[in-house]
Design an enzyme around this catalytic site. Structure first.
Site, PDB file in Angstrom:
ATOM      1  CG  ASP A 150      -2.213   0.827   0.914  1.00  0.00           C
ATOM      2  OD1 ASP A 150      -2.165   1.675  -0.012  1.00  0.00           O
ATOM      3  OD2 ASP A 150      -3.226   0.669   1.613  1.00  0.00           O
TER       4      ASP A 150
HETATM    5  C1  NOJ Z   1      -4.073   3.902   0.139  1.00  0.00           C
HETATM    6  C2  NOJ Z   1      -5.249   2.987   0.289  1.00  0.00           C
HETATM    7  O1  NOJ Z   1      -5.160   2.292   1.510  1.00  0.00           O
HETATM    8  C3  NOJ Z   1      -5.406   1.979  -0.835  1.00  0.00           C
HETATM    9  O2  NOJ Z   1      -6.632   1.329  -0.692  1.00  0.00           O
HETATM   10  C4  NOJ Z   1      -5.295   2.652  -2.173  1.00  0.00           C
HETATM   11  O3  NOJ Z   1      -5.471   1.719  -3.200  1.00  0.00           O
HETATM   12  C5  NOJ Z   1      -3.935   3.326  -2.263  1.00  0.00           C
HETATM   13  N1  NOJ Z   1      -3.817   4.334  -1.211  1.00  0.00           N
HETATM   14  C6  NOJ Z   1      -3.680   3.971  -3.614  1.00  0.00           C
HETATM   15  O4  NOJ Z   1      -4.424   5.108  -3.764  1.00  0.00           O
END
Ligand code: NOJ
Length: 748
Positions: free
Chosen positions: A289
């Site tokens: 993430d």
């Molecule tokens: C953080 C989030 O937790 C995740 O779900 C998302 O896909 C990513 N950022 C990318 O934007």
């Protein structure tokens, strides 16, 4: 002209791997294994590492960005994937930087959060889950994939398949709720929808099962917080939807931000390598993430970026989202013997494999066609699909004296901060969905349905979250003159969603107070809710006549809501997550364990030493699977094909469902099973089947479910995933508190 010629000749050079420019037909290249092996044989260690690097473009960010030398890095072949760059023309331009300049001309992979639509926005995922309709969810993902792929996107970070039992956690809005079985069915439906039947088509995109794992179990519902659980709970409850995504062929996974029992998922070898890649034989790639790798330092698991990167890669992480740790430190770790070439090769191969699967080596520009983009944006049938799914997502929570459906000639005062709203109605994580001027508000939906002669007024009355009360007067005056009041209230679109944890989940601001004042008028009141999480609605349940949960219902939300209020759509959604009576009850979910002292509604003198609250019922206000209709359904004649089920046989369970009310309608018939005694204790009941049936007024249908011992498996005392012989009870009905029951025995 000179410049164009130069570009053209560079493009010709770029066709080393069969790459062609946009308007050429793709060329055939070698089969995947051979092609990727050939390519990797030409790559330096650094070039392999750079494939594992994801940069963020200037689009939306949810944390820090990758740095400003983004273009140069792409030209140097130092980036494998780009996040948040959108649009066919824009992404072609960026792709050119890579394929015309870098030594090996490896195409970039473009990823974006296409969560519940790209431009045409569908209801939020929790709303879509309320449809209990995998085909509808698949259709929504298919539309999103067609629209997003036309906008130059190869890869979505969806579906989120985190089981979520805590409505304080804002991200409950992004998933399918609290149940393992429903969550698994919808995980698979999403994967099928996004990835289609052939990833190399230019209208299919990579799906990503996230957030692996147990992110929804964050302590106290606080986002990014620690989780701690037994391996059994992890495997019985939190992992199955991920496994279902793998079975459906999902090509990518995202690790979660949280730690599980002391180990951050980002560096969790047990999770990423042992379970996902070895046990489940997942052959796709895993991305972290956003800056998740760096965050292992704050977790106290890695001492610096280099340590974090080597821990993540060794644990099975294939791509570093935005954090820059792989880019900056993996070569050093390789030189120092901290990461092996085998591990680097494995990660690089997985990234190149998905690029191959998408057909990017045949034509790196295959997703960048402005004409297709124009044609596939807000297409009428996409908007129609969004309306259809929105209608299926509405959950009727209360309908005293059949206040709903409303008559079209009534005098109606629509009040509340969301009555004319076009902004919040599409919800959070709405990708490139346009809000004001595009999304259909409740007001617009009502006018579309009733026409200009409608006797309706629209006044906000109060703010969504502030406490300005000087707007109440006009709303109140119109409410005084109306036959019925419809209050459209709820949350701000980003109040739920990422980083949207709350300790108080009442209707925000002055909305409840305003409702209390309206209640004083003694008129029927309908509460239309827009929100991304269960709210605490005990007062509303006692005092308001009808409550319609519409979640955030997307681009066509207002039309769906109007059609539901006036009876052109008979609501048939069911709750995918329990609504607590109060925050103090959380977590409250239907498939809990019984305890040794279950409270079963005993008399006063017997109830003291039972597992209960002294100031509240144990039960939620509205349970999982619950949702009313304008008509009534009766369940009868439950039959089991056998009282003794052998391990290799199938049990048929049939039930008659009759529409005894005054409208045609859909009902979600649900099957629950209780394993009475186990080598470890089992939940009081678990969903094992559901089917949506359409019944005309007076019509009766027989619904049949099939069960086998495979459906009864769990992780037993020896951590084997198996069913155990013994007694089982079943319950069938329209909610998780169904009472119609039967029993059978599983025998060897
Ligand atoms: C953080 C989030 O937790 C995740 O779900 C998302 O896909 C990513 N950022 C990318 O934007």
């Amino acid at each position: 002209m000179r410049r164009r010629l130069l570009l053209l000749s560079m493009l010709t050079l770029a066709s080393g791997y069969g790459q062609k420019k946009n308007d050429d037909k793709s060329v055939k290249i070698k089969p995947k294994a051979e092609f990727v092996a050939d390519l990797m044989s030409k790559m330096t260690v650094e070039e392999k590492i750079y494939q594992l690097v994801q940069f963020s473009s200037d689009g939306t960010v949810t944390g820090r960005k990758s740095g400003d030398n983004y273009i140069t890095r792409i030209q140097q072949g130092k980036v494998g994937s780009v996040l948040n760059a959108t649009g066919a023309a824009n992404n072609r331009m960026i792709q050119k930087l890579a394929v015309e300049n870098s030594r090996l001309k490896i195409p970039l992979l473009f990823g974006h959060d296409v969560i519940h639509g790209y431009k045409t926005i569908f209801p939020i995922n929790l709303g879509m889950a309320s449809s209990f309709d995998p085909a509808a969810v698949e259709k929504a993902a298919r539309v999103a994939a067609v629209e997003a792929s036309a906008g130059g996107i190869h890869w979505t970070f969806a579906p989120m398949v985190d089981i979520a039992r805590d409505p304080r956690w804002g991200r409950v809005s992004e998933g399918s709720g609290e149940d393992v079985y429903l969550g698994s069915k919808l995980a698979a439906a999403n994967v099928r929808g996004f990835q289609g039947d052939d990833l190399s088509k230019n209208n299919t995109i990579l799906a990503c099962a996230k957030h692996f794992a147990a992110y929804g179990a964050a302590e106290a519902g606080r986002d990014y917080n620690t989780t701690d659980m037994s391996e059994r709970v992890l495997r019985d409850t939190y992992l199955p939807p991920f496994h279902a995504a793998v079975d459906a062929g999902v090509k990518t996974f995202m690790a979660s931000f949280n730690e599980i029992s002391g180990v951050p998922s980002t560096g969790n070898k047990h999770l990423l390598r042992d379970v996902l890649k070895e046990e489940w034989k997942f052959d796709g790639m895993v991305v972290s993430d956003y800056t998740g790798v760096n965050e292992m330092i704050a977790h106290g698991f890695a001492k610096d970026d280099q340590d974090a990167a080597q821990l993540a890669l060794n644990a099975g992480m294939d791509m570093d989202m935005v954090g820059g740790t792989f880019m900056n430190t993996l070569k050093k770790s390789y030189d120092e013997g901290k990461v092996s070439i085998e591990v680097i090769n494995d990660a690089c191969k997985r990234v190149l494999d998905v690029k191959y699967d998408l057909g990017l080596f045949e034509d790196p520009y295959r997703y960048f066609d402005e004409a297709r983009e124009k044609e596939n944006t807000y297409k009428p049938d996409f908007l129609e699909a969004a309306l259809d799914v929105a209608k299926k997502s509405m959950v009727l929570l209360k309908n005293k004296n059949n206040v709903l459906p409303l008559k079209k000639d009534m005098k109606i005062a629509f009040v509340g901060p969301l009555a004319s709203d076009e902004y919040n109605i599409i919800g959070s994580w709405a990708a490139l969905g346009e809000r004001d001027g595009r999304a259909v508000s409740v007001k617009e939906g009502v006018m579309n349905l009733l026409g200009a002669n409608a006797k309706v007024t629209f006044d906000a009355g109060v703010e969504l979250s502030g406490n300005k009360s000087n707007m109440m007067k006009a709303a109140y005056a119109n409410a005084l003159k109306a036959d019925v009041i419809v209050a459209v209230m709820g949350e701000r679109e980003n109040q739920s969603g990422e980083a949207g944890s709350q300790t108080n989940i009442d209707l925000p601001g002055m909305q409840k107070e305003f409702l209390m004042q309206l209640r004083g008028l003694g008129k029927p009141i309908v509460l239309v809710l827009m929100n991304g999480r269960p709210l605490t609605l005990s007062w509303e349940d006692e005092n308001i006549d009808a409550i319609l949960e519409t979640w955030w219902s997307g681009t066509r939300g207002g039309d769906a809501i109007a059609q539901t209020l006036f009876g052109d759509n008979n609501p048939n959604g069911k709750l995918p997550i329990s609504f607590p009576r109060s925050v103090g009850q959380i977590p409250v979910y239907y498939n809990h364990k019984n305890t040794g002292r279950p409270y079963l509604g005993q008399s006063d003198s017997e109830q003291k030493y039972k597992s209960r609250y002294t100031d509240s019922d144990n039960s939620p206000l509205y349970p999982f699977g619950y949702g009313l209709s304008y008509t009534k359904f009766d369940y009868s004649n439950l039959k089991l094909s056998t009282a003794k089920l052998k391990f290799n046989e199938k049990l048929k369970i049939s039930v008659e469902v009759t529409n005894t009310g005054n409208y045609a309608g859909d009902e979600v018939v649900q099957l629950y099973v209780k394993d009475v005694v186990g080598s470890v204790t089992r939940p009081v009941r678990e969903l094992k089947g559901f089917e949506k049936v359409n019944l005309k007024k007076g019509e009766k249908k027989t619904v049949t479910f099939e069960l086998s011992s495979d459906d009864l498996k769990f992780y037993n005392i020896d951590m084997q995933n198996t069913a155990e012989a013994g007694d089982f009870e079943i319950f069938v009905g329209g909610s998780s508190d169904a009472t119609l029951n039967g029993k059978f025995e599983l025998v060897k």
